[in-house]
Design a protein around this motif. Sequence first.
Motif, PDB file in Angstrom:
ATOM      1  N   PRO A   9       0.899  -1.221   0.055  1.00 23.48           N
ATOM      2  CA  PRO A   9      -0.074   0.007   0.105  1.00 23.48           C
ATOM      3  C   PRO A   9       0.754   1.326  -0.097  1.00 23.48           C
ATOM      4  O   PRO A   9       1.998   1.285   0.410  1.00 23.48           O
ATOM      5  CB  PRO A   9      -0.870  -0.118   1.376  1.00 23.48           C
ATOM      6  N   GLY A  10       0.275   2.258  -0.492  1.00 23.59           N
ATOM      7  CA  GLY A  10       0.918   3.737  -0.597  1.00 23.59           C
ATOM      8  C   GLY A  10       0.961   4.256  -1.728  1.00 23.59           C
ATOM      9  O   GLY A  10       1.059   3.422  -2.971  1.00 23.59           O
ATOM     10  N   PRO A  11       1.000   5.556  -1.852  1.00 25.19           N
ATOM     11  CA  PRO A  11       1.199   6.157  -3.281  1.00 25.19           C
ATOM     12  C   PRO A  11       2.604   5.798  -3.982  1.00 25.19           C
ATOM     13  O   PRO A  11       2.572   6.073  -4.984  1.00 25.19           O
ATOM     14  CB  PRO A  11       1.396   7.764  -2.840  1.00 25.19           C
ATOM     15  N   LYS A  12       3.756   5.569  -3.452  1.00 23.82           N
ATOM     16  CA  LYS A  12       4.976   5.026  -3.998  1.00 23.82           C
ATOM     17  C   LYS A  12       4.601   3.934  -4.947  1.00 23.82           C
ATOM     18  O   LYS A  12       5.133   3.978  -6.049  1.00 23.82           O
ATOM     19  CB  LYS A  12       5.997   4.689  -3.054  1.00 23.82           C
ATOM     20  N   SER A  13       3.966   2.841  -4.591  1.00 28.10           N
ATOM     21  CA  SER A  13       3.648   1.749  -5.549  1.00 28.10           C
ATOM     22  C   SER A  13       2.746   2.117  -6.395  1.00 28.10           C
ATOM     23  O   SER A  13       2.856   1.639  -7.707  1.00 28.10           O
ATOM     24  CB  SER A  13       2.967   0.735  -4.598  1.00 28.10           C
ATOM     25  N   THR A  14       1.847   3.222  -6.472  1.00 31.82           N
ATOM     26  CA  THR A  14       1.137   3.600  -7.295  1.00 31.82           C
ATOM     27  C   THR A  14       1.742   4.304  -8.513  1.00 31.82           C
ATOM     28  O   THR A  14       1.725   4.156  -9.713  1.00 31.82           O
ATOM     29  CB  THR A  14      -0.255   4.437  -6.944  1.00 31.82           C
ATOM     30  N   GLY A  15       2.720   5.012  -8.013  1.00 34.64           N
ATOM     31  CA  GLY A  15       3.506   5.819  -9.182  1.00 34.64           C
ATOM     32  C   GLY A  15       4.486   5.039  -9.714  1.00 34.64           C
ATOM     33  O   GLY A  15       4.694   4.932 -11.037  1.00 34.64           O
ATOM     34  N   LEU A  16       4.874   3.758  -9.223  1.00 35.39           N
ATOM     35  CA  LEU A  16       5.771   2.670  -9.811  1.00 35.39           C
ATOM     36  C   LEU A  16       4.907   2.186 -10.796  1.00 35.39           C
ATOM     37  O   LEU A  16       5.260   1.788 -12.204  1.00 35.39           O
ATOM     38  CB  LEU A  16       6.378   1.683  -8.771  1.00 35.39           C
ATOM     39  N   MET A  17       3.622   1.612 -10.526  1.00 34.31           N
ATOM     40  CA  MET A  17       2.796   0.707 -11.447  1.00 34.31           C
ATOM     41  C   MET A  17       2.586   1.701 -12.526  1.00 34.31           C
ATOM     42  O   MET A  17       2.344   1.398 -13.831  1.00 34.31           O
ATOM     43  CB  MET A  17       1.779   0.619 -10.788  1.00 34.31           C
ATOM     44  N   LEU A  18       2.234   3.119 -12.544  1.00 34.59           N
ATOM     45  CA  LEU A  18       1.982   3.919 -13.468  1.00 34.59           C
ATOM     46  C   LEU A  18       3.124   4.185 -14.407  1.00 34.59           C
ATOM     47  O   LEU A  18       2.963   4.158 -15.620  1.00 34.59           O
ATOM     48  CB  LEU A  18       1.631   5.387 -12.976  1.00 34.59           C
ATOM     49  N   LEU A  19       4.639   4.271 -13.798  1.00 34.80           N
ATOM     50  CA  LEU A  19       5.503   4.164 -14.762  1.00 34.80           C
ATOM     51  C   LEU A  19       5.878   3.063 -15.594  1.00 34.80           C
ATOM     52  O   LEU A  19       6.132   2.999 -16.625  1.00 34.80           O
ATOM     53  CB  LEU A  19       6.915   4.390 -14.002  1.00 34.80           C
ATOM     54  N   ILE A  20       5.822   1.679 -14.842  1.00 34.99           N
ATOM     55  CA  ILE A  20       5.822   0.368 -15.614  1.00 34.99           C
ATOM     56  C   ILE A  20       4.933   0.415 -16.613  1.00 34.99           C
ATOM     57  O   ILE A  20       5.274  -0.022 -17.935  1.00 34.99           O
ATOM     58  CB  ILE A  20       5.778  -0.723 -14.547  1.00 34.99           C
ATOM     59  N   MET A  62       2.546  13.140  -1.176  1.00 33.29           N
ATOM     60  CA  MET A  62       1.365  12.551  -0.514  1.00 33.29           C
ATOM     61  C   MET A  62       1.951  11.395   0.542  1.00 33.29           C
ATOM     62  O   MET A  62       1.423  11.236   1.664  1.00 33.29           O
ATOM     63  CB  MET A  62       0.223  11.990  -1.359  1.00 33.29           C
ATOM     64  N   ALA A  63       2.834  10.525  -0.013  1.00 30.11           N
ATOM     65  CA  ALA A  63       3.268   9.544   1.017  1.00 30.11           C
ATOM     66  C   ALA A  63       3.786  10.041   2.086  1.00 30.11           C
ATOM     67  O   ALA A  63       3.801   9.544   3.316  1.00 30.11           O
ATOM     68  CB  ALA A  63       4.125   8.570   0.082  1.00 30.11           C
ATOM     69  N   LYS A  64       4.739  11.263   2.043  1.00 28.98           N
ATOM     70  CA  LYS A  64       5.504  11.932   3.030  1.00 28.98           C
ATOM     71  C   LYS A  64       4.655  12.279   4.016  1.00 28.98           C
ATOM     72  O   LYS A  64       4.586  12.170   5.365  1.00 28.98           O
ATOM     73  CB  LYS A  64       6.401  13.050   2.530  1.00 28.98           C
ATOM     74  N   ASN A  65       3.244  12.814   3.671  1.00 25.14           N
ATOM     75  CA  ASN A  65       2.293  13.452   4.424  1.00 25.14           C
ATOM     76  C   ASN A  65       1.680  12.444   5.382  1.00 25.14           C
ATOM     77  O   ASN A  65       1.501  12.328   6.692  1.00 25.14           O
ATOM     78  CB  ASN A  65       1.328  14.283   3.808  1.00 25.14           C
ATOM     79  N   VAL A  66       1.218  11.215   4.741  1.00 26.59           N
ATOM     80  CA  VAL A  66       0.684   9.979   5.288  1.00 26.59           C
ATOM     81  C   VAL A  66       1.559   9.364   6.348  1.00 26.59           C
ATOM     82  O   VAL A  66       1.389   8.960   7.577  1.00 26.59           O
ATOM     83  CB  VAL A  66       0.325   9.099   4.197  1.00 26.59           C
ATOM     84  N   SER A  67       2.931   9.280   5.970  1.00 28.74           N
ATOM     85  CA  SER A  67       3.854   8.806   6.937  1.00 28.74           C
ATOM     86  C   SER A  67       3.986   9.687   8.301  1.00 28.74           C
ATOM     87  O   SER A  67       4.130   9.123   9.680  1.00 28.74           O
ATOM     88  CB  SER A  67       5.124   8.501   6.543  1.00 28.74           C
ATOM     89  N   VAL A  68       4.107  11.123   7.796  1.00 29.97           N
ATOM     90  CA  VAL A  68       4.160  11.982   9.006  1.00 29.97           C
ATOM     91  C   VAL A  68       2.849  11.846   9.972  1.00 29.97           C
ATOM     92  O   VAL A  68       2.994  11.756  11.303  1.00 29.97           O
ATOM     93  CB  VAL A  68       4.499  13.393   8.388  1.00 29.97           C
ATOM     94  N   ILE A 101       3.419  13.715 -11.945  1.00 29.20           N
ATOM     95  CA  ILE A 101       2.438  12.959 -10.872  1.00 29.20           C
ATOM     96  C   ILE A 101       3.194  12.077  -9.842  1.00 29.20           C
ATOM     97  O   ILE A 101       2.789  12.130  -8.696  1.00 29.20           O
ATOM     98  CB  ILE A 101       1.677  11.853 -11.955  1.00 29.20           C
ATOM     99  N   VAL A 102       4.556  11.630 -10.269  1.00 26.00           N
ATOM    100  CA  VAL A 102       5.169  10.829  -9.155  1.00 26.00           C
ATOM    101  C   VAL A 102       5.591  11.930  -7.968  1.00 26.00           C
ATOM    102  O   VAL A 102       5.400  11.134  -7.011  1.00 26.00           O
ATOM    103  CB  VAL A 102       6.488  10.329  -9.824  1.00 26.00           C
ATOM    104  N   PRO A 103       6.115  13.043  -8.190  1.00 22.33           N
ATOM    105  CA  PRO A 103       6.441  14.014  -7.118  1.00 22.33           C
ATOM    106  C   PRO A 103       5.132  14.239  -6.151  1.00 22.33           C
ATOM    107  O   PRO A 103       5.285  14.254  -5.195  1.00 22.33           O
ATOM    108  CB  PRO A 103       6.971  15.327  -7.904  1.00 22.33           C
ATOM    109  N   GLU A 104       4.223  14.440  -6.946  1.00 21.06           N
ATOM    110  CA  GLU A 104       2.933  14.442  -6.122  1.00 21.06           C
ATOM    111  C   GLU A 104       2.340  13.448  -5.096  1.00 21.06           C
ATOM    112  O   GLU A 104       2.321  13.436  -4.031  1.00 21.06           O
ATOM    113  CB  GLU A 104       1.562  14.902  -7.097  1.00 21.06           C
ATOM    114  N   LEU A 105       2.698  12.205  -5.767  1.00 18.73           N
ATOM    115  CA  LEU A 105       2.525  10.798  -4.936  1.00 18.73           C
ATOM    116  C   LEU A 105       3.315  10.737  -3.913  1.00 18.73           C
ATOM    117  O   LEU A 105       3.116  10.347  -2.850  1.00 18.73           O
ATOM    118  CB  LEU A 105       2.500   9.958  -5.914  1.00 18.73           C
ATOM    119  N   LYS A 106       4.556  11.167  -4.022  1.00 20.25           N
ATOM    120  CA  LYS A 106       5.790  11.189  -2.995  1.00 20.25           C
ATOM    121  C   LYS A 106       5.295  12.181  -1.874  1.00 20.25           C
ATOM    122  O   LYS A 106       5.537  11.844  -0.812  1.00 20.25           O
ATOM    123  CB  LYS A 106       7.008  11.533  -3.742  1.00 20.25           C
TER     124      LYS A 106
END
Length: 474
Positions: free
Chosen positions: A325-336, A460-466, A453-458
Amino acid sequence: MRKLHGYSFYYEKASNRFSRIGVCVGCGLYCFTSGLEHEFSLIEAQRIEQLDELPFSWSLEYWQMMGSLLGCLVSGIALCCMGRLSSLLRISLPCLILASISTYISTQVDIHSSIFLFTATLQIFLQNMSKSLAVTVTPIYILETICHYPGGFESRAMGALIALTQLPTAVTAILVTGNQKDLAESKVLFVLPVLTTVSAIVFYLFAPESPRWLMQNNGRIDDATKSLLSLRPRSVTHNQIAQELDQMRNDIQMTSLCKTDSYIKPLLTLSGFMLLVELMGYKAYNFYMDWALTFSGLTMNSRLVSSFIRLIALLMSTVVSSTFPGPKSTGLMLLISSGSLAFCLSALGCSFYFLEFGTVKSKLMWLPATFLIIYQVFFWLGIGTYSMATCALLCPARSRSIVLILVVIVHQMTSYFCQLFLPMMISVLHPFGVFWFHAVMTSIALAYIFVVIVPELKYMAKNVSVDQSIQQFF
């Protein structure tokens, strides 16, 4: 028993469970019914095209676009004035019931009668209207009820959106694929959508209204508190409920201070993203899949192949988004996904180029169908599955409704024009030129996803982890 805004914080576990089940199953059944009506509208369109004479003004793409645009307009008004759950109960579900009635009437009358053309067109119009309502209202309702709360499962929102909004429509595509003539003559077109719609209404009776909308609508804090108490598990503490209410209140107050800045940037960013997604060649794929299978000697139903690949890919995407889970995996799937699509489209362009000039050996006739199937797999593993859910996640909560509606309008308009101009592009650019054009646009989309898109997801992931680390600290 602890008190919160005058209400007891102690509540039955079963009540909370039924509330969450009502949201999940109700949204799933609604999307399932919308998918059924979409498949039935394709059957009605094929029956209309069998007519020898059609009115000059009749066009399938036109009525699809008009229904989608009206659905976006109605959803915008309903989300602001009626609430999320009320919009589903009072507008979306009645549209599906009327579409089912129109479908049943069109199957019972003569195909050459004016009643058939009217009811079939009405079904196509209402189906696309309800589809737009499903795309806009359902993700917002899911995010504001069962996904976002302090210390909760914000990072798992992508899996919830895929499982509740896209998997049901993929299942309907498998169920409806078959002998369309027998299906049109049966009562399944009427009975099944009505049954699922009534079931969705029953489950929605256990679901509460969005607490954020309740607080935003005249500051109904007491009603918002009731909604939160019925939705949150017993593990959520008094401080977490109070903090969520404070976050909603602060976010709503911020909306009145920066109305313009809260939606301009996400609107432009996500509209550009969806514009590039529509230029990734999916319309060309649908246009050539039947031909490619026949050309390679395979006697398979292209819709069955596409539906099966879509269902398997969506199941895999749900597992991936739940396991990682998490926005980082979403960004990776979009890139692949976008990188693989660019490669497949380039290879398809080369295949069609050599086919047109007769330089391909008979042993390689299977190449176009193979690359088209690979294209379908990677499309639904990433772009086709994550794009709209990513837009819903990246929209700021304070402006999610208006931004998502405008993004859906851009998406629908782009889809309409891509489908409208595809035959002209094929005649001018030839098939290989069309696929190379989409390969270039997909490469641009890959760069756009990586840079924007990926920087926005990163972030978002940073805010969730905080947020989660703060909750663990306290």
